[in-house]
Motif scaffolding. Structure first.
Motif, short mmCIF file in Angstrom:
data_model
loop_
_atom_site.label_atom_id
_atom_site.label_comp_id
_atom_site.label_asym_id
_atom_site.label_seq_id
_atom_site.Cartn_x
_atom_site.Cartn_y
_atom_site.Cartn_z
N PRO A 43 0.79 -1.23 0.00
CA PRO A 43 0.00 0.00 0.00
C PRO A 43 0.82 1.29 0.00
O PRO A 43 0.26 2.37 -0.13
N GLU A 127 -3.39 -7.31 11.70
CA GLU A 127 -3.88 -6.03 11.19
C GLU A 127 -3.22 -5.71 9.84
O GLU A 127 -3.89 -5.25 8.91
N ASP A 128 -1.92 -5.96 9.71
CA ASP A 128 -1.22 -5.73 8.44
C ASP A 128 -1.77 -6.61 7.33
O ASP A 128 -1.96 -6.16 6.20
N GLU A 129 -2.00 -7.91 7.64
CA GLU A 129 -2.53 -8.82 6.62
C GLU A 129 -3.92 -8.39 6.18
O GLU A 129 -4.24 -8.44 4.98
N LEU A 130 -4.75 -7.95 7.12
CA LEU A 130 -6.09 -7.47 6.76
C LEU A 130 -6.01 -6.26 5.84
O LEU A 130 -6.86 -6.08 4.96
N ALA A 131 -4.99 -5.43 6.04
CA ALA A 131 -4.84 -4.22 5.22
C ALA A 131 -4.27 -4.52 3.83
O ALA A 131 -4.61 -3.83 2.86
N THR A 132 -3.41 -5.53 3.71
CA THR A 132 -2.71 -5.75 2.45
C THR A 132 -3.24 -6.93 1.63
O THR A 132 -3.16 -6.91 0.42
N THR A 134 -5.90 -8.65 -0.14
CA THR A 134 -7.19 -8.16 -0.62
C THR A 134 -8.12 -9.24 -1.15
O THR A 134 -9.29 -8.97 -1.38
#
Length: 191
Positions: A43, A127-132, A134
């Motif tokens: 991101p 949290e990082d995996e949820l953000a990246t 997709t």
């Protein structure tokens, strides 16, 4: 698979933090011979670069390679497997991943698990995996051979080919060597 997209050049005076870790990657293949991959992204770059990866991740302190693989499968997919369900290691490599915010060098092993088809759960994602991450998709071999998407590892089909008839594997792991798979290249002098 088609050739990968070129990574952005390494920043001048590259000062991204460096991480070195051991990691386990897992080829989860269902009864229809489809392989589960996650669509990941960086991101910190626009337009957003994406690439598909196998489930897996770093080995925690005090954890064995097999314990890490089992934990990562459960966290990233919701599937619970036993260490005895893992076949391999199929392959080994040292990979450098240059992202917009960090350079990670991983000593990786690849394992195989045959499973029944299941509904993937991302409830255990960080949290990082949820953000990246997709999306996820169960890929057929034909889809992997024909896709223009960026797949990591880029020689995934060679790794999958290490699984023989009846889900067997004998002999040493395939040695994939030192490779780079990056969204932002790593300067040779800073590896």
């Amino acid at each position: 698979m088609t050739p990968p997209r070129a990574a952005l050049p390494a920043p001048r005076g590259d000062s991204r933090p460096r991480i070195r870790r051991r990691a386990m990657r897992v080829l989860l293949v269902d009864g229809a011979d489809r392989l589960l991959l996650f669509k990941d992204s960086d991101p910190g770059i626009l337009p957003l670069p994406t690439f598909w990866i196998t489930p897996g991740g770093g080995v925690d302190p005090g954890e064995s390679d097999l314990q890490a693989a089992v934990r990562e499968i459960a966290e990233e997919t919701g599937l619970v497997v036993a260490e005895g369900d893992l076949l391999g290691p199929l392959a080994e490599r040292v990979v450098v991943h240059g992202y917009s915010d960090v350079v990670t060098t991983q000593d990786e092993q690849f394992w195989f698990v045959r499973c029944e088809g299941f509904e993937v759960s991302t409830a255990g994602h960080t949290e990082d995996e949820l953000a990246t991450m997709t999306a996820h998709h169960w890929w057929t071999r034909a889809e992997l051979e024909e896709t223009a998407e960026d797949i990591w590892p880029r020689d995934l089909l060679r790794v999958w080919d290490q699984v023989g008839p009846g889900d067997s594997h004998t002999g040493p792991p395939l040695e994939l060597g030192d490779v780079e798979e990056s969204t932002v290249a790593v300067a040779l002098s800073s590896r």
